[in-house]
Design a protein around this motif. Structure first.
Motif, short mmCIF file in Angstrom:
data_model
loop_
_atom_site.label_atom_id
_atom_site.label_comp_id
_atom_site.label_asym_id
_atom_site.label_seq_id
_atom_site.Cartn_x
_atom_site.Cartn_y
_atom_site.Cartn_z
N ASP A 262 0.82 -1.22 0.00
CA ASP A 262 0.00 0.00 0.00
C ASP A 262 0.85 1.26 0.00
O ASP A 262 0.40 2.33 -0.45
CB ASP A 262 -0.92 0.01 1.23
N GLU A 263 2.08 1.15 0.47
CA GLU A 263 3.00 2.30 0.48
C GLU A 263 3.86 2.35 -0.78
O GLU A 263 4.76 3.19 -0.89
CB GLU A 263 3.91 2.22 1.72
N GLY A 264 3.61 1.43 -1.72
CA GLY A 264 4.38 1.41 -2.96
C GLY A 264 5.75 0.79 -2.82
O GLY A 264 6.64 1.06 -3.64
N CYS A 265 5.93 -0.08 -1.83
CA CYS A 265 7.23 -0.70 -1.58
C CYS A 265 7.06 -2.21 -1.67
O CYS A 265 6.20 -2.79 -1.00
CB CYS A 265 7.77 -0.30 -0.21
N TYR A 266 7.90 -2.88 -2.47
CA TYR A 266 7.89 -4.34 -2.58
C TYR A 266 9.29 -4.86 -2.32
O TYR A 266 10.23 -4.59 -3.08
CB TYR A 266 7.42 -4.78 -3.96
N LEU A 267 9.44 -5.60 -1.22
CA LEU A 267 10.72 -6.18 -0.87
C LEU A 267 10.78 -7.68 -1.16
O LEU A 267 11.87 -8.24 -1.31
CB LEU A 267 11.02 -5.95 0.62
N GLY A 268 9.64 -8.33 -1.19
CA GLY A 268 9.58 -9.77 -1.44
C GLY A 268 8.21 -10.31 -1.05
O GLY A 268 7.37 -9.60 -0.47
N SER A 269 8.00 -11.56 -1.36
CA SER A 269 6.72 -12.19 -1.03
C SER A 269 6.70 -12.63 0.43
O SER A 269 7.70 -12.54 1.15
CB SER A 269 6.49 -13.40 -1.94
N GLU A 270 5.53 -13.14 0.85
CA GLU A 270 5.42 -13.63 2.23
C GLU A 270 6.37 -14.80 2.48
O GLU A 270 7.01 -14.88 3.54
CB GLU A 270 3.97 -14.07 2.52
N SER A 271 6.49 -15.69 1.50
CA SER A 271 7.41 -16.82 1.68
C SER A 271 8.85 -16.34 1.77
O SER A 271 9.66 -16.92 2.52
CB SER A 271 7.24 -17.82 0.53
#
Length: 521
Positions: A262-271
Motif C-alpha cells: 500500500d506504500e508502494g514498496c515491494y521487498l519480497g513475497s510472504e514466503s
C-alpha cells in the motif's frame, strides 16, 4: 542273572493282565519271581498293547474326501459317541452337521426336466458371474497397483524437458516395471507417475537406464548452483529491517507485505519474508497458545449393570467383493451382555443413534446413570449420535486416537463373534442373512455361553444378579468335596467370588500396589 522260559512268562502275563488282574505281590509270593521283574513284564506288555494316539488335522485343511469320510464314520453314532469322536479328531459337532447337510444336498436327485434346465441355467450364470468377477478382480488389482504407484515415487509431472537425476530414473523405472508385473497396463502406470510412454522408452533404449545427456561439462561434480534470482545480502538486510521496524514488530509477514504494498514498496513475497526470518533465527513461536497435550482417559468403573456400555462397529463380508455389511454392537461392560445390535449396509451416525436408542429403552436406563465408551470413528462422533446422547442423558467417553486397547471389551467380543465354529465360512448373501445369524449368536452368547471373565456364568445371569447365589452354591460344593477327601487338595478351593466391579482403562497400578501384588503371589 536268572533266565525264565517264554512259556512261563506268558502264563504269568495271563494272570497279570486283564481280565484276571492278579496282584504283583501275590504272584511274587507264589512263584518266587522278584517283584521288579514282574512289574517290568507287565509294563512291557501294556506298552505293546497301547494303541498310538490318533493325530488330528485342522478342519480347515480337510478335503472333500476326508469330510465325506467323517460324515460316513459318524452316521451311526449317538450324541455321546459323536462328542467323544469330535474330541478325538479335533472337530466340532456343528462342522460335521454342516458337512452332512452339504452331502445330502449334493446327492439330492433332480426330479424333473424343468429342474435340470434350471440347474444348467444356474451353472451357466455361475460361470458368467465368475468371469465377470475375474474381470473386476483384474481391474481392482490394477487400480490398487496404480494407487500404490502414485504414493511410492510421487508425481513426476511438470513442464516438458525437465531434468531427472539418474537415481530417480532408475527408481521410477523399477516402480513401473513392478506395477506392470502385478497386472497394470504400461500406459496407465506411466500416467500415474506423470510420464509418457515415449519418455520411458527413451530411457530404456539401449537396454539400460540412461542418464540425462544435457549435463553441463563445465559444472564440477557436487557443485551447488547459485540461483540467478537469489537475494543479495543488501536485500536480505532490507527484509529484516522492515520486519523488525517498530510498526511491524508484532505483525506476521502476511500482514507486513500488504502494508508495504500500500506504500508502494515491494521487498519480497510472504514466503521470502518467512525464509529470511527463519535463516536469521527470528521465527520462534509467539503467543499464549500452547501445544495440545494428550491425556489418557480416566478409568471407568462399572459396579452394576447399565452403568458403563462399550460399543463399536465391525465388518461382515458380503458376496460382492469390496462391499461389506456393518455390525453395530453395544455391550454392558459389567455383565458382558449384548444389550443392542443391528446390521446395516452403511456406516453412519444415524444408524448408531437408532441402535443406542432402542437398547436404552429396552434396558430401562435412567438419565444420567450411563457412560457410553467408544473409539473416535466418525459414526461415534457424528452430530446425530452426539445429539442422541445428550437427549438421553448418556455421558460419552472416547478412546485415545490410534490406541486400540482403550476399547478392549468390544474388540474381544468381535473376536468371539468371528471365532465361533458355526460362523459362516462363506460371505453373507444379504443383510437379512447376517441379521438371522446374529440373532442366533446373541441368544447363545447371552444365555448359554459361560464367560471365563465372569467365573463361568452367562452374561444374562450376571446382568440379572443371579451369579452371586450360583457361585455361592459352587463354592459350597467345592468346600464339601474338600472336606470329604482333603488329601486331594493341596491348597484352598477354587475362588468362586464374583468380581464386584469391572474397570475400563484402569491404567498402571502404583508401585506400592505392584509390590503388594507380587508379595501376595
Amino acid at each position: 542273572m536268572t533266565t525264565y522260559s517264554s512259556e512261563l512268562k506268558d502264563s504269568i502275563l495271563t494272570k497279570l493282565l486283564p481280565p484276571n488282574n492278579v496282584g504283583v505281590p501275590q504272584l511274587a509270593a507264589q512263584t518266587g519271581i522278584p517283584r521288579d521283574t514282574l512289574y517290568g513284564w507287565r509294563r512291557e506288555a501294556l506298552g505293546r498293547a497301547r494303541r498310538p494316539r490318533a493325530s488330528t488335522v485342522p478342519a480347515g485343511t480337510l478335503g472333500s474326501e476326508e469330510k465325506f469320510a467323517v460324515v460316513m464314520e459318524t452316521a451311526t453314532l449317538n450324541e455321546l459317541e459323536l462328542g467323544a469322536y469330535c474330541r478325538r479328531k479335533g472337530l466340532f459337532a456343528e462342522q460335521i452337521s454342516a458337512w452332512r447337510t452339504t452331502c445330502q444336498q449334493a446327492n439330492a436327485p433332480l426330479t424333473s426336466t424343468t429342474e435340470r434346465a434350471e440347474r444348467r441355467a444356474e451353472q451357466a450364470e455361475i460361470v458368467r458371474l465368475g468371469r465377470e468377477l475375474q474381470r473386476k478382480d483384474r481391474a481392482l488389482a490394477e487400480a490398487a497397483t496404480l494407487l500404490v504407484l502414485q504414493k511410492s515415487p510421487g508425481d513426476l509431472g511438470g513442464a516438458r524437458g525437465r531434468s531427472l537425476a539418474y537415481e530417480r530414473r532408475v527408481q521410477v523405472s523399477e516402480y513401473i516395471a513392478q506395477a506392470c508385473a502385478e497386472g497394470a497396463r504400461l500406459s496407465r502406470a506411466c500416467a500415474a507417475v506423470g510420464l509418457s510412454e515415449r519418455t520411458l522408452q527413451r530411457w530404456r533404449r539401449d537396454g539400460a537406464i540412461g542418464g540425462d545427456g544435457r549435463t553441463r561439462e563445465h559444472r564440477t561434480e557436487g557443485a551447488v548452483r547459485t540461483p540467478a534470482n537469489r537475494l543479495s545480502p543488501h536485500e536480505r538486510q532490507a527484509v529484516l529491517t522492515a520486519a523488525n521496524a517498530p510498526r511491524f514488530a508484532s505483525l506476521s509477514p502476511h500482514q507486513i507485505v500488504p502494508a508495504l504494498a500500500d506504500e508502494g514498496c515491494y521487498l519480497g513475497s510472504e514466503s521470502t519474508f518467512y525464509r529470511v526470518l527463519r535463516d536469521a533465527g527470528q521465527l520462534a513461536r509467539r503467543g499464549r497458545a500452547k501445544a495440545p497435550t494428550r491425556v489418557r482417559p480416566q478409568p471407568l468403573e462399572a459396579t452394576g449393570p447399565n452403568r458403563v456400555w462399550s460399543w463399536d462397529i465391525t465388518y461382515l463380508a458380503s458376496t460382492v467383493q469390496g462391499m461389506f455389511f456393518y455390525l453395530y454392537l453395544i455391550m454392558d461392560v459389567y455383565s458382558r451382555k449384548i444389550v443392542g445390535w443391528e446390521v446395516y449396509p452403511q456406516e453412519s451416525a444415524a444408524h448408531a443413534a437408532s441402535v443406542l436408542h432402542k437398547a436404552y429403552l429396552r434396558e430401562g436406563v435412567h438419565p444420567g446413570t450411563l457412560v457410553l465408551h467408544s473409539d473416535n470413528g466418525s459414526p461415534m462422533k457424528g452430530a446425530t449420535m452426539l445429539v442422541m446422547l445428550q437427549r438421553l442423558g448418556v455421558v460419552p467417553s472416547f478412546s485415545r486416537p490410534a490406541v486400540s486397547n482403550d476399547n478392549p471389551y468390544s474388540e474381544s467380543l468381535f473376536n468371539t463373534v468371528k471365532g465361533r465354529p458355526d460362523f459362516p465360512s462363506d460371505p453373507f448373501d444379504g443383510v437379512e442373512a447376517a441379521r438371522r445369524w446374529m440373532t442366533t449368536f446373541t441368544a447363545w452368547y447371552n444365555t448359554i455361553h459361560l464367560h471365563s471373565a465372569l467365573k463361568f456364568v452367562t452374561p444374562a445371569q450376571r446382568h440379572r444378579g443371579e451369579d452371586v447365589d450360583l457361585l455361592a452354591r459352587r463354592d459350597a460344593l467345592y468346600q464339601a468335596a474338600r472336606d470329604d477327601n482333603p488329601t486331594r487338595w493341596s491348597g484352598p478351593t477354587r475362588n468362586w467370588t464374583p468380581p464386584a466391579s469391572v474397570l475400563l482403562n484402569p491404567g498402571k497400578p502404583p508401585r506400592e500396589q505392584e509390590k503388594a501384588d507380587t508379595n501376595m503371589t
